[in-house]
Design a protein around this motif. Structure first.
Motif, PDB file in Angstrom:
ATOM      1  N   SER A  11       0.615  -1.247  -0.116  1.00  0.00           N
ATOM      2  CA  SER A  11      -0.102   0.090   0.117  1.00  0.00           C
ATOM      3  C   SER A  11       0.922   1.109  -0.118  1.00  0.00           C
ATOM      4  CB  SER A  11      -1.007   0.051   1.307  1.00  0.00           C
ATOM      5  OG  SER A  11      -1.725   1.270   1.342  1.00  0.00           O
ATOM      6  N   ASN A  12       1.969   1.202   0.843  1.00  0.00           N
ATOM      7  CA  ASN A  12       2.989   2.180   0.896  1.00  0.00           C
ATOM      8  C   ASN A  12       3.488   2.694  -0.402  1.00  0.00           C
ATOM      9  OD1 ASN A  12       2.413   3.135   3.422  1.00  0.00           O
ATOM     10  ND2 ASN A  12       4.139   1.842   4.307  1.00  0.00           N
ATOM     11  N   VAL A  13       4.011   1.538  -1.191  1.00  0.00           N
ATOM     12  CA  VAL A  13       4.487   1.633  -2.634  1.00  0.00           C
ATOM     13  C   VAL A  13       3.461   2.424  -3.542  1.00  0.00           C
ATOM     14  CG1 VAL A  13       5.427   0.290  -4.524  1.00  0.00           C
ATOM     15  CG2 VAL A  13       6.081  -0.172  -2.209  1.00  0.00           C
ATOM     16  N   LEU A  14       2.368   1.912  -3.350  1.00  0.00           N
ATOM     17  CA  LEU A  14       1.483   2.630  -4.191  1.00  0.00           C
ATOM     18  C   LEU A  14       1.093   3.834  -3.831  1.00  0.00           C
ATOM     19  CD1 LEU A  14      -1.119  -0.551  -4.553  1.00  0.00           C
ATOM     20  CD2 LEU A  14       0.542   0.197  -6.291  1.00  0.00           C
ATOM     21  N   ASN A  15       0.699   4.214  -2.650  1.00  0.00           N
ATOM     22  CA  ASN A  15       0.342   5.509  -2.296  1.00  0.00           C
ATOM     23  C   ASN A  15       1.333   6.446  -1.550  1.00  0.00           C
ATOM     24  OD1 ASN A  15      -2.608   4.993  -2.604  1.00  0.00           O
ATOM     25  ND2 ASN A  15      -2.347   3.423  -1.169  1.00  0.00           N
ATOM     26  N   TYR A  16       2.352   6.066  -0.913  1.00  0.00           N
ATOM     27  CA  TYR A  16       3.477   6.765  -0.500  1.00  0.00           C
ATOM     28  C   TYR A  16       4.952   6.307  -0.671  1.00  0.00           C
ATOM     29  CZ  TYR A  16      -0.773   8.042   2.095  1.00  0.00           C
ATOM     30  OH  TYR A  16      -2.050   8.409   2.527  1.00  0.00           O
ATOM     31  N   PRO A  17       5.155   6.090  -2.120  1.00  0.00           N
ATOM     32  CA  PRO A  17       6.588   5.580  -2.495  1.00  0.00           C
ATOM     33  C   PRO A  17       7.705   5.996  -1.574  1.00  0.00           C
ATOM     34  CG  PRO A  17       5.480   6.908  -4.098  1.00  0.00           C
ATOM     35  CD  PRO A  17       4.450   6.658  -3.202  1.00  0.00           C
ATOM     36  N   ASP A  18       7.905   7.517  -1.085  1.00  0.00           N
ATOM     37  CA  ASP A  18       8.797   7.918  -0.427  1.00  0.00           C
ATOM     38  C   ASP A  18       9.221   7.364   0.886  1.00  0.00           C
ATOM     39  OD1 ASP A  18       6.188   8.970   0.171  1.00  0.00           O
ATOM     40  OD2 ASP A  18       7.270  10.672   1.339  1.00  0.00           O
ATOM     41  N   ARG A  19       8.386   6.684   1.329  1.00  0.00           N
ATOM     42  CA  ARG A  19       8.365   5.955   2.503  1.00  0.00           C
ATOM     43  C   ARG A  19       8.851   4.749   2.430  1.00  0.00           C
ATOM     44  NH1 ARG A  19       2.254   6.688   5.334  1.00  0.00           N
ATOM     45  NH2 ARG A  19       2.298   9.142   5.322  1.00  0.00           N
ATOM     46  N   VAL A  20       9.320   4.209   1.444  1.00  0.00           N
ATOM     47  CA  VAL A  20       9.728   2.790   1.077  1.00  0.00           C
ATOM     48  C   VAL A  20      11.216   2.730   0.592  1.00  0.00           C
ATOM     49  CG1 VAL A  20       9.153   0.663   0.067  1.00  0.00           C
ATOM     50  CG2 VAL A  20       7.355   1.962   0.706  1.00  0.00           C
ATOM     51  N   SER A  21      11.949   1.908   1.065  1.00  0.00           N
ATOM     52  CA  SER A  21      13.248   1.872   0.617  1.00  0.00           C
ATOM     53  C   SER A  21      13.441   1.426  -0.899  1.00  0.00           C
ATOM     54  CB  SER A  21      14.344   0.875   1.332  1.00  0.00           C
ATOM     55  OG  SER A  21      13.676  -0.589   1.113  1.00  0.00           O
ATOM     56  N   GLN A  22      14.266   1.489  -1.856  1.00  0.00           N
ATOM     57  CA  GLN A  22      14.612   1.283  -3.069  1.00  0.00           C
ATOM     58  C   GLN A  22      14.350   0.006  -3.400  1.00  0.00           C
ATOM     59  OE1 GLN A  22      14.126   3.995  -5.723  1.00  0.00           O
ATOM     60  NE2 GLN A  22      14.242   2.208  -7.056  1.00  0.00           N
ATOM     61  N   ARG A  23      15.130  -0.642  -2.720  1.00  0.00           N
ATOM     62  CA  ARG A  23      15.225  -2.187  -2.989  1.00  0.00           C
ATOM     63  C   ARG A  23      13.848  -2.752  -2.683  1.00  0.00           C
ATOM     64  NH1 ARG A  23      19.155  -6.426   0.486  1.00  0.00           N
ATOM     65  NH2 ARG A  23      18.428  -8.235  -0.667  1.00  0.00           N
ATOM     66  N   THR A  24      13.169  -2.339  -1.847  1.00  0.00           N
ATOM     67  CA  THR A  24      11.621  -3.050  -1.314  1.00  0.00           C
ATOM     68  C   THR A  24      10.631  -2.686  -2.309  1.00  0.00           C
ATOM     69  OG1 THR A  24      11.950  -2.941   0.913  1.00  0.00           O
ATOM     70  CG2 THR A  24       9.750  -3.165   0.431  1.00  0.00           C
ATOM     71  N   LYS A  25      10.856  -1.527  -2.671  1.00  0.00           N
ATOM     72  CA  LYS A  25       9.792  -0.927  -3.834  1.00  0.00           C
ATOM     73  C   LYS A  25      10.053  -1.555  -5.235  1.00  0.00           C
ATOM     74  CE  LYS A  25      10.108   3.733  -4.106  1.00  0.00           C
ATOM     75  NZ  LYS A  25      10.591   4.898  -4.526  1.00  0.00           N
ATOM     76  N   GLU A  26      11.315  -1.929  -5.813  1.00  0.00           N
ATOM     77  CA  GLU A  26      11.758  -2.730  -6.724  1.00  0.00           C
ATOM     78  C   GLU A  26      10.917  -3.942  -6.586  1.00  0.00           C
ATOM     79  OE1 GLU A  26      15.791  -2.435  -7.336  1.00  0.00           O
ATOM     80  OE2 GLU A  26      15.732  -0.517  -8.115  1.00  0.00           O
ATOM     81  N   ARG A  27      11.103  -4.805  -5.455  1.00  0.00           N
ATOM     82  CA  ARG A  27      10.637  -5.973  -5.387  1.00  0.00           C
ATOM     83  C   ARG A  27       9.067  -6.029  -5.389  1.00  0.00           C
ATOM     84  NH1 ARG A  27      12.691  -7.354   0.330  1.00  0.00           N
ATOM     85  NH2 ARG A  27      10.969  -8.850   0.469  1.00  0.00           N
ATOM     86  N   VAL A  28       8.463  -5.126  -4.989  1.00  0.00           N
ATOM     87  CA  VAL A  28       7.117  -4.641  -4.971  1.00  0.00           C
ATOM     88  C   VAL A  28       6.569  -4.703  -6.276  1.00  0.00           C
ATOM     89  CG1 VAL A  28       5.179  -3.435  -4.372  1.00  0.00           C
ATOM     90  CG2 VAL A  28       6.631  -4.144  -2.711  1.00  0.00           C
ATOM     91  N   LEU A  29       7.225  -3.748  -7.055  1.00  0.00           N
ATOM     92  CA  LEU A  29       6.844  -3.444  -8.455  1.00  0.00           C
ATOM     93  C   LEU A  29       7.220  -4.513  -9.407  1.00  0.00           C
ATOM     94  CD1 LEU A  29       8.422   0.276  -8.815  1.00  0.00           C
ATOM     95  CD2 LEU A  29       5.874  -0.611  -8.500  1.00  0.00           C
ATOM     96  N   GLN A  30       8.288  -5.484  -9.053  1.00  0.00           N
ATOM     97  CA  GLN A  30       8.390  -6.615  -9.979  1.00  0.00           C
ATOM     98  C   GLN A  30       7.340  -7.596  -9.787  1.00  0.00           C
ATOM     99  OE1 GLN A  30      12.218  -8.565  -9.210  1.00  0.00           O
ATOM    100  NE2 GLN A  30      11.727 -10.122 -10.469  1.00  0.00           N
ATOM    101  N   ALA A  31       6.667  -7.583  -8.622  1.00  0.00           N
ATOM    102  CA  ALA A  31       5.797  -8.523  -8.118  1.00  0.00           C
ATOM    103  C   ALA A  31       4.245  -8.001  -9.063  1.00  0.00           C
ATOM    104  CB  ALA A  31       5.758  -8.772  -6.554  1.00  0.00           C
ATOM    105  N   ILE A  32       4.140  -6.749  -8.947  1.00  0.00           N
ATOM    106  CA  ILE A  32       3.066  -6.326  -9.632  1.00  0.00           C
ATOM    107  C   ILE A  32       2.915  -6.713 -11.029  1.00  0.00           C
ATOM    108  CG2 ILE A  32       2.133  -4.018 -10.172  1.00  0.00           C
ATOM    109  CD1 ILE A  32       2.698  -2.934  -7.446  1.00  0.00           C
TER     110      ILE A  32
END
Length: 348
Positions: free
Chosen positions: A22-43
């Motif tokens: 949810s943070n990646v979708l709505n508040y991406p600045d709250r998530v580390s770059q590495r975690t964000k990339e994992r989530v976006l890859q899963a999406i």
């Protein structure tokens, strides 16, 4: 059929919590770059599509506006709805329409439904007194604007037409062309707009000592209801007929016209002058072009949206009551258009 991927599926695929997705979708600045990339890859792998409507509902609002009218089959309300939809679209919103059909319980069901849908706000042309429901909606964060009805108190915003003035204009016009035995066709009187139009007509008739006004209740505000009243009048014989009829809306007037002129061969306006209310598109194309009281439908719909936007965007809105003045439109059914439209129709 394959089930659409959910936010929980994305979280499992990425090995993170649902809240992280949810943070990646709505508040991406709250998530580390590495975690964000994992989530976006899963999406991307799951083909997840963000449900924006659901997100808005969870946030307690949406981009939809509820609109409840008395009768969507009446061209007057159709025009108001169209104008409201156009104005809402400019605001990035859509209108959900409900037709109460003059039924208070059905109206209440629509109010409940729109509240469940978390509409941005509600526009309503009420059947009766909805004060308590509006208060309840406001307490729950749903601003409401009355449409085609003047708010009794300065607690709400409203947009309406001065129907008392419109009724006066209609009856005064019939009196000015020499008619003295007038009839008002409309009902039920519990509908505020109809009561106000009758009140205005009564005010005009009182100005002439030799004029009378008979009230003829109609079973609704449709063409068929008008035709029924016309048939009832003809049964009296020519000696018992009014010489001028004011109908509470154009649909009633068109029904009366059908009965008097087409079925019973009475001449309009020679035998009976006829005027309606609303000035719908069909008025000008009637077999005898219908005189009417014009309501500014486009302005009503547009202003309703503007008032609602004010209510939504302000923490302490200044409630406004916008009242439009109706306009007399003279056509052949009252005889005054003879100089521009030729002789009145004489149906054999």
């Amino acid at each position: 059929m394959n089930r659409s991927a959910s936010i929980k599926d994305v979280a499992n695929q990425a090995g993170v919590a649902v809240g992280t997705v949810s943070n990646v979708l709505n508040y991406p600045d709250r998530v580390s770059q590495r975690t964000k990339e994992r989530v976006l890859q899963a999406i991307d792998e799951l083909g997840f599509v963000r449900n924006d409507a659901a997100r808005q509902l969870r946030a307690g609002h949406s981009r939809t506006i509820g609109l409840i009218v008395l009768d969507v089959g009446n061209p007057f309300f159709t025009s108001v709805v169209r104008a409201a939809e156009d104005a809402a679209a400019l605001q990035g919103s859509a209108v959900l329409l409900g037709d109460s059909g003059h039924d208070a319980s059905r109206e209440s069901n629509y109010i409940d439904l729109f509240q469940e849908q978390r509409v941005q706000g509600l526009l309503i042309s009420p059947v009766g007194d909805v004060t308590s429901r509006i208060d309840q909606l406001r307490e729950r964060g749903v601003p409401t604007v009355l449409v085609d009805r003047l708010a009794d108190e300065n607690k709400y915003s409203s947009v309406s037409v001065d129907d008392d003035a419109g009724g006066y204009l209609a009856a005064r016009h019939l009196l000015d062309i020499g008619r003295r035995r007038l009839a008002f066709v409309g009902g039920p009187a519990s509908i505020r707009q109809i009561a106000d139009r009758l009140q205005g007509a009564e005010r005009a008739v009182k100005e002439e000592h030799d004029a009378t006004l008979e009230v003829l209740d109609s079973d609704g505000q449709t063409v068929l209801a008008g035709r029924s009243v016309g048939n009832m009048l003809v049964e009296r014989g020519r000696g018992g007929l009014p010489d001028g009829i004011f109908c509470a809306n154009d649909l009633l007037a068109l029904g009366v016209m059908q009965s008097l002129a087409m079925t019973h061969r009475l001449r309009i306006p020679e035998d009976i002058a006829l005027i309606g209310y609303d000035d719908i598109d069909f008025a000008v194309s009637a077999v005898v072009p219908l005189s009417s009281i014009r309501q500014p439908t486009e302005a009503l719909g547009r202003t309703a949206i503007e008032l609602l936007v004010e209510e939504v965007e302000s923490d302490s809105p200044r409630h406004r009551a916008v009242i439009f003045t109706p306009e007399l439109v003279v056509r052949q059914s009252t005889g005054a258009a003879q100089s521009t439209a030729g002789a009145p129709a004489d149906i054999p």
